[in-house]
Design an enzyme around this catalytic site. Structure first.
Site, PDB file in Angstrom:
ATOM      1  N   CYS A 189      30.705  43.833  10.879  1.00 45.14           N
ATOM      2  CA  CYS A 189      31.161  44.229   9.549  1.00 45.14           C
ATOM      3  C   CYS A 189      30.442  45.482   9.084  1.00 45.14           C
ATOM      4  O   CYS A 189      29.657  46.084   9.802  1.00 45.14           O
ATOM      5  CB  CYS A 189      30.872  43.116   8.535  1.00 45.14           C
ATOM      6  SG  CYS A 189      31.337  41.464   9.074  1.00 45.14           S
ATOM      7  N   GLY A 219      25.957  50.352  28.431  1.00 44.28           N
ATOM      8  CA  GLY A 219      24.666  50.353  29.112  1.00 44.28           C
ATOM      9  C   GLY A 219      23.526  51.009  28.382  1.00 44.28           C
ATOM     10  O   GLY A 219      22.480  51.286  28.994  1.00 44.28           O
TER      11      GLY A 219
END
Length: 623
Positions: A2, A362
């Site tokens: 959010c 990553g």
């Protein structure tokens, strides 16, 4: 996932309208739903991107007695385990969300509950009785949180700075010190932002405030520290690294919506996507990469995707599209970040959003496991220690007088410098000396990294460089672009390497487990031998490289933004009011001329100036 915001001053009237405006400006962070709470003292709100418990996870969520409520941004990956413990302690749950788990943990443990969390987060818990509010940011700063101060007191907070434009009395005033430091770091390393009066809540910190009195306390609850163990066995460590990262990926894949992965073709994203495919089994994961015209990284990502047999999507971005997007990208960044690869992330996130709602990536592996090539520099310096410093100084002075640069000139300059004087992080654009000539009038202060260097005393130079990057570059550049560029497209990005359990094992690694025979991230590469393609495993760091050097030398200069009043790249810099007021234009003109003529690669300096100019145009001049 959010965006959260709040007004926390009794002096601000019509809180319902103010918080409505604040939340509306971060709709892109959560287009699925919103939620609000307003009383005499606070106006709190959020926008929701529904990921877990789609049906009943709406916020705010309150305790059984309705005395406390929470607004939450992020994901808690161990919430199911924590929930079981809370149920054993007789807590009742109305939802299946991780948000409610945080609230009950706070009821049970207070601030110490933060040590139990495994995830990325910012949240605000409000006690409607005592009028106390508790706000916390995750360990590494994956999720952002800003707060606004007026007359010496905190009056508002938000996931994004642009929310404060809805707060009465807020003015966009440029913080010159942030701009000055930005020119060296390529991001703002200060706690105060580019906007005067707006501050960042730092990673691993919480904020406690009584909204009635305005009294506030900011406190650090967690920090990453190296505790290297030279006695650990290599084979056992390889196995432990593999298992803990796999466990992290499994936890990061928890979602009630489709999950995919970003794939650059480098070792880090290949490890993550390989483990995702292992967890998923026969169901193909969706992977995404971005390429730029004239570069080939898309081919390298495809090698890994073919090996994994993933459902792969690649997009290609050209210079016209790239430069046209910059004003929108800067708007979503709030503060300028002069990392050219961020725009690639913006475009690949835009494409991924068409297929999935969550991606794994990553980020963080290089900082934790020692992946940047610059970490090898101290080993090379040791081999050249026999060269007299007087000779090196003489060579550098001659090159400076001739204005001659080649690939090793900067390396020679650094050879005689102490680590504290030469290393400010992975990017270093304008040196302190260059800034002294470039910046007009009173010189602003360069942020001192001496406290970080002091805390890392006793570690090797390469490990100290890691420590600097974890505490500055990682949050200021890597995680800022990861959050802002994905949330601009309403896409959640998760980073399994930046898990507290992974961090714990990374902190123990001795030097030769990270760097060996000129190889970076040695133990990480060994841990995933036979798991990812051998060519990928041995590949140097890729990321999303951008041909910015060539684009800035092109005969046809590209337009920045779109519309009737667009300027080309160099016009945007040279005509910018802030740059003209604060910098020596003759120096900037020379930087541009040298680059166009091919005498120096000044692309990063030009790009840094360009992003500063665009930021000023967007936020101060409202263009």
């Amino acid at each position: 996932m959010c965006g959260i915001a709040g007004v926390v001053s009794p002096k601000i009237e019509d809180k319902e309208a103010v918080i409505g405006g604040m939340v509306e400006k971060i709709t892109h962070r959560g287009p699925d739903d919103d939620g609000f709470f307003v009383d005499k003292f606070v106006g709190l709100g959020m926008r929701r991107l529904s990921i877990i418990d789609l049906a009943s996870g709406r916020q705010p969520i309150a305790t059984e007695d309705e005395k406390k409520l929470i607004f939450f941004n992020g994901e808690i990956y161990n919430y199911k385990e924590l929930k079981k413990d809370l149920i054993d302690k007789k807590y009742k749950f109305k939802t299946d969300s991780d948000t409610e788990v945080i609230l009950h943990l706070y009821e049970e443990y207070g601030e110490s509950m933060l040590d139990k969390l495994r995830g990325m987060f910012t949240f605000a818990i409000y006690n409607t009785e005592t009028k106390d509010i508790f706000i916390a940011r995750d360990f590494f700063g994956i999720k952002p949180l800003y707060y606004l101060m007026m007359d010496g007191k905190i009056v508002a907070f938000s996931s994004e700075i642009k929310s404060f434009m809805s707060v009465p009395g807020f003015k966009t005033e440029v913080n010159d010190s942030a701009a000055y430091n930005f020119l060296s770091f390529q991001y703002n390393p200060l706690t105060e932002t580019f906007f005067k009066g707006v501050y960042k809540l730092l990673p691993g910190y919480y904020l406690k405030m009584n909204v009635e009195s305005g009294l506030a306390e900011i406190k650090k609850y967690w920090s990453f520290d190296f505790d290297q163990d030279n006695k650990i066995e290599e084979s056992k460590t390889i196995e432990a690294v593999r298992e803990i990262i796999k466990d992290s990926v499994e936890h990061h894949m928890i979602a009630d919506v489709p999950v995919g992965g970003f794939l650059s073709g480098g070792v880090d994203s290949s490890i993550i996507t390989s483990l995702m495919q292992e967890v998923r089994g026969d169901n193909k994961i969706k992977t995404f990469t971005v390429g730029f015209e004239s570069l080939t990284e898309g081919q390298e990502a495809k090698q890994t995707s073919d090996f994994l047999k993933s459902d792969h999507t690649e997009i290609t971005v050209g210079p016209e599209e790239y430069f046209a997007s910059l004003p929108k990208v800067v708007y979503h960044f709030d503060e300028p970040v002069a990392d050219p690869s961020a725009i690639g992330l913006y475009f690949v996130a835009k494409e991924a959003k068409k297929h999935v709602k969550v991606v794994l990536s990553g980020e963080g592996a290089d900082e934790l496991f020692g992946g940047y090539n610059i970490y090898l520099e101290p080993f090379a310096r040791a081999k050249l220690s026999w060269i007299p410093s007087v000779f090196i100084d003489l060579v550098v002075k001659i090159f400076d007088l001739l204005k001659f640069n080649f690939w090793g000139t900067n390396y020679l300059r650094r050879l005689n410098q102490k680590l504290e004087d030469r290393y400010i992080g992975n990017a270093s654009i304008f040196s302190q000396k260059e800034l002294g000539s470039l910046w007009k009038g009173n010189k602003e202060k360069m942020i001192s990294l001496s406290p970080l260097y002091k805390k890392s005393t006793g570690l090797s130079e390469s490990t100290r460089m890691q420590y600097i990057d974890i505490n500055t570059w990682l949050v200021g550049d890597i995680l800022a672009k990861a959050d802002k560029m994905t949330m601009a497209n309403s896409l959640e990005l998760r980073v399994p390497f930046l898990d507290v359990e992974v961090a714990n094992i990374a902190s123990l690694l001795p030097n030769n487990f990270k760097w060996r025979n000129g190889v970076t991230k040695y133990i990480l590469r060994e841990a995933f031998k036979n798991v990812i393609p051998e060519e990928t495993r041995n590949r140097k760091k890729l990321g999303f490289p951008t041909p910015i050097r060539d684009w800035l030398k092109a005969e046809h200069l590209y337009a920045v933004g779109s519309g009737k009043n667009t300027q080309n790249v160099y016009e945007t810099i040279l005509n910018n009011r802030y740059i003209k007021e604060h910098m020596e234009m003759s120096i900037i003109e020379d930087i541009i001329d040298q680059h166009i003529a091919g005498k120096s690669d000044n692309s990063r300096k030009i790009y840094t100036l360009l992003m500063l100019a665009i930021w000023y145009n967007v936020f101060v001049e409202n263009k």
